[in-house]
Motif scaffolding. Structure first.
Motif, PDB file in Angstrom:
ATOM      1  N   ASN A 144       0.835  -1.208   0.000  1.00 48.15           N
ATOM      2  CA  ASN A 144       0.000   0.000   0.000  1.00 48.15           C
ATOM      3  C   ASN A 144       0.868   1.254   0.000  1.00 48.15           C
ATOM      4  OD1 ASN A 144      -2.317   1.555   0.027  1.00 48.15           O
ATOM      5  ND2 ASN A 144      -2.539   1.460   2.265  1.00 48.15           N
ATOM      6  N   LEU A 145       1.810   1.303  -0.903  1.00 49.84           N
ATOM      7  CA  LEU A 145       2.744   2.424  -0.946  1.00 49.84           C
ATOM      8  C   LEU A 145       2.044   3.713  -1.327  1.00 49.84           C
ATOM      9  CD1 LEU A 145       5.744   0.524  -2.465  1.00 49.84           C
ATOM     10  CD2 LEU A 145       5.826   1.853  -0.356  1.00 49.84           C
ATOM     11  N   LYS A 146       2.538   4.796  -0.746  1.00 50.05           N
ATOM     12  CA  LYS A 146       1.971   6.125  -0.951  1.00 50.05           C
ATOM     13  C   LYS A 146       3.038   7.040  -1.536  1.00 50.05           C
ATOM     14  CE  LYS A 146      -0.769   5.435   3.245  1.00 50.05           C
ATOM     15  NZ  LYS A 146      -1.091   5.965   4.591  1.00 50.05           N
ATOM     16  N   PRO A 147       2.645   8.093  -2.219  1.00 49.91           N
ATOM     17  CA  PRO A 147       3.650   9.030  -2.744  1.00 49.91           C
ATOM     18  C   PRO A 147       4.595   9.547  -1.672  1.00 49.91           C
ATOM     19  CG  PRO A 147       1.519   9.462  -3.742  1.00 49.91           C
ATOM     20  CD  PRO A 147       1.289   8.425  -2.673  1.00 49.91           C
ATOM     21  N   GLU A 148       4.123   9.714  -0.472  1.00 40.49           N
ATOM     22  CA  GLU A 148       4.981  10.211   0.614  1.00 40.49           C
ATOM     23  C   GLU A 148       6.001   9.179   1.090  1.00 40.49           C
ATOM     24  OE1 GLU A 148       1.627  10.266   0.535  1.00 40.49           O
ATOM     25  OE2 GLU A 148       0.762   9.845   2.507  1.00 40.49           O
ATOM     26  N   ASP A 149       5.923   7.958   0.569  1.00 42.59           N
ATOM     27  CA  ASP A 149       6.947   6.953   0.855  1.00 42.59           C
ATOM     28  C   ASP A 149       8.166   7.102  -0.056  1.00 42.59           C
ATOM     29  OD1 ASP A 149       4.298   4.593   1.357  1.00 42.59           O
ATOM     30  OD2 ASP A 149       5.511   5.568   2.914  1.00 42.59           O
ATOM     31  N   THR A 150       8.084   7.983  -1.026  1.00 41.65           N
ATOM     32  CA  THR A 150       9.201   8.206  -1.932  1.00 41.65           C
ATOM     33  C   THR A 150      10.420   8.704  -1.161  1.00 41.65           C
ATOM     34  OG1 THR A 150       7.771   8.668  -3.828  1.00 41.65           O
ATOM     35  CG2 THR A 150      10.002   9.585  -3.889  1.00 41.65           C
ATOM     36  N   ALA A 151      11.529   7.991  -1.308  1.00 40.36           N
ATOM     37  CA  ALA A 151      12.738   8.319  -0.557  1.00 40.36           C
ATOM     38  C   ALA A 151      13.852   7.358  -0.971  1.00 40.36           C
ATOM     39  CB  ALA A 151      12.489   8.202   0.948  1.00 40.36           C
ATOM     40  N   VAL A 152      15.049   7.646  -0.502  1.00 38.77           N
ATOM     41  CA  VAL A 152      16.133   6.671  -0.553  1.00 38.77           C
ATOM     42  C   VAL A 152      16.060   5.845   0.730  1.00 38.77           C
ATOM     43  CG1 VAL A 152      18.618   6.314  -0.611  1.00 38.77           C
ATOM     44  CG2 VAL A 152      17.582   8.156  -1.965  1.00 38.77           C
ATOM     45  N   TYR A 153      16.020   4.554   0.564  1.00 42.82           N
ATOM     46  CA  TYR A 153      15.916   3.635   1.698  1.00 42.82           C
ATOM     47  C   TYR A 153      17.265   2.947   1.884  1.00 42.82           C
ATOM     48  CZ  TYR A 153      10.831   4.047   1.737  1.00 42.82           C
ATOM     49  OH  TYR A 153       9.547   4.531   1.843  1.00 42.82           O
ATOM     50  N   TYR A 154      17.727   2.899   3.109  1.00 37.80           N
ATOM     51  CA  TYR A 154      18.943   2.161   3.368  1.00 37.80           C
ATOM     52  C   TYR A 154      18.818   1.398   4.675  1.00 37.80           C
ATOM     53  CZ  TYR A 154      20.173   6.355   6.085  1.00 37.80           C
ATOM     54  OH  TYR A 154      20.177   7.393   6.959  1.00 37.80           O
ATOM     55  N   CYS A 155      19.674   0.419   4.814  1.00 38.68           N
ATOM     56  CA  CYS A 155      19.635  -0.407   6.007  1.00 38.68           C
ATOM     57  C   CYS A 155      20.848  -0.112   6.875  1.00 38.68           C
ATOM     58  CB  CYS A 155      19.560  -1.888   5.669  1.00 38.68           C
ATOM     59  SG  CYS A 155      20.832  -2.492   4.546  1.00 38.68           S
TER      60      CYS A 155
END
Length: 126
Positions: A84-95
């Motif tokens: 259920n991804l949302k536009p506000e989830d847009t980002a660089v993701y890192y662990c």
């Protein structure tokens, strides 16, 4: 010693992605492993953490119920299933792997980060 995040991409709102975080050169034993994201112009935000030894999980308010963190001990890899991804989830993701948990009203992440990998871009757009 390396953490490598992968699995990002472009997805439409409501879609899903699964991110992977593979550790090489060290084992994740006795670590807490977290997913953190940073969107342009925003502060870094800790989203979720899993305790490698016991598998306990924590989530921030912004992703709880939509994202699921898990681990594969044999592969020394942590995953982040994002639904259920949302536009506000847009980002660089890192662990990141570290010791202890930092938990606040807005985020959760390893408290003392020892290893952090390069990120993977997630873009949610129609």
């Amino acid at each position: 010693v390396q953490l490598q995040a992968s699995g990002g991409g472009l997805v439409q709102p409501g879609g899903s992605l699964r991110l992977s975080c593979a550790a090489t050169g060290f084992t994740l034993d006795d670590h807490e492993i977290g997913w953190i994201r940073q969107a342009p112009g925003k502060e870094r935000e800790g989203l979720s953490v899993i305790s490698w030894s016991g598998g306990r999980t924590w989530y921030s308010k912004s992703v709880k119920g939509r994202f699921t963190i898990s681990r594969d001990i044999a592969k020394n890899t942590v995953y982040l299933q994002m639904n259920n991804l949302k536009p506000e989830d847009t980002a660089v993701y890192y662990c990141a792997a570290g010791k202890g948990i930092y938990y606040s009203e807005d985020e959760v992440r390893p408290n003392v980060i020892e290893h952090r990998g390069k990120g993977t871009q997630v873009t949610v757009s129609s």
